[in-house]
Design a protein around this motif. Structure first.
Motif, short mmCIF file in Angstrom:
data_model
loop_
_atom_site.label_atom_id
_atom_site.label_comp_id
_atom_site.label_asym_id
_atom_site.label_seq_id
_atom_site.Cartn_x
_atom_site.Cartn_y
_atom_site.Cartn_z
N CYS A 1 -11.65 113.61 9.39
CA CYS A 1 -10.66 113.15 8.41
C CYS A 1 -9.25 113.60 8.80
O CYS A 1 -9.08 114.62 9.45
N ASP B 1 -7.15 114.88 6.92
CA ASP B 1 -6.71 115.97 6.04
C ASP B 1 -5.91 117.03 6.80
O ASP B 1 -6.33 117.48 7.87
N GLY C 1 -10.80 110.13 5.39
CA GLY C 1 -12.19 110.27 4.98
C GLY C 1 -13.23 110.22 6.07
O GLY C 1 -14.41 110.30 5.79
N HIS D 1 -15.70 116.27 5.19
CA HIS D 1 -15.39 117.59 4.61
C HIS D 1 -15.46 117.54 3.10
O HIS D 1 -15.29 116.50 2.48
N CYS E 1 -12.62 116.10 -0.22
CA CYS E 1 -11.87 115.07 0.53
C CYS E 1 -11.19 114.12 -0.45
O CYS E 1 -11.75 113.74 -1.47
N GLY E 2 -9.98 113.75 -0.10
CA GLY E 2 -9.20 112.83 -0.94
C GLY E 2 -9.82 111.45 -1.05
O GLY E 2 -9.49 110.68 -1.96
ZN ZN Z 1 -10.55 114.04 3.80
#
Ligand code: ZN
Length: 197
Positions: A39, A41, A66, A97, A100-101
């Motif tokens: 991801c 992130d 993601g 993870h 995660c958003g």
């Molecule tokens: Zn993520």
């Protein structure tokens, strides 16, 4: 100073002072013959590789929001194919993870934001009549381990991914770097070999 100016100024010094030397690698091939999809992130920028003892030169890293493989002929699969055939990767890691958003994305809120920032109702109408389900497209996943397994399913069943490539699945804690094993690619290969025996 705005960000881009700051970046460019820093970069000048970085090159002049030969800071790049510590990042130089032997060649473009990943030394550990592995490619990882993870991801984007910010917490994973370094953690995703450092926590696995993978340094510059060891691994190819592909990132998106993601670590989601949404299309079997999209750019993520293409990158994996390039890594496997041209860059000699023979193992693939899919690493999702926690926190995660892309988990349970509030698509209504997202669409409202778009609308407030100037995307018109007309545009949404055109997309709808073009057969694009915006909510489905923007939706991430409900459960990260399931999402990793879904990615792996697409990869191992992909007609252009060679069968002798190991595909592993991990989920990382973005705070501690601890990974949970979701799929051990060596076991899958072993089980497949037994099935075909
Ligand atoms: Zn993520």
């Amino acid at each position: 100073m705005r960000l881009l100016d700051e970046i460019l100024e820093y970069n000048k010094k970085f090159v002049e002072q030969k800071e790049y030397e510590k990042y130089q690698t032997e060649d473009k091939y990943p030394a550990k013959k592995v490619v990882m999809l993870t991801c984007m992130d910010t917490r994973l920028v370094e953690l995703s590789t450092k926590s696995l003892n993978l340094s510059s030169g060891d691994v190819k890293v592909i990132k998106n929001a993601g670590a989601i493989l949404s299309h079997p002929y999209g750019s993520i699969i293409r990158s994996l194919i390039i890594a496997v055939y041209l860059l000699k990767a023979d193992e693939i890691i899919v690493m999702g993870h926690y926190d995660c958003g892309m988990q349970n994305v509030d698509t209504n809120l997202l669409i409202k934001e778009m609308w407030e920032r100037g995307v018109t109702s007309e545009t949404f109408r055109i997309l709808k009549y073009s057969g694009i389900d915006l909510k489905e497209w923007l939706h991430g996943f409900d459960e990260v381990k399931e999402s990793v397994k879904h990615d792996i399913d697409i990869i191992v069943n992909h007609p252009l991914i060679p069968k002798n490539v190991y595909v592993h699945g991990l989920v990382i804690d973005p705070q501690t770097g601890k990974v949970d094993l979701v799929e051990n690619g060596y076991d899958r290969r072993f089980n497949d070999a037994q099935l075909n025996a």
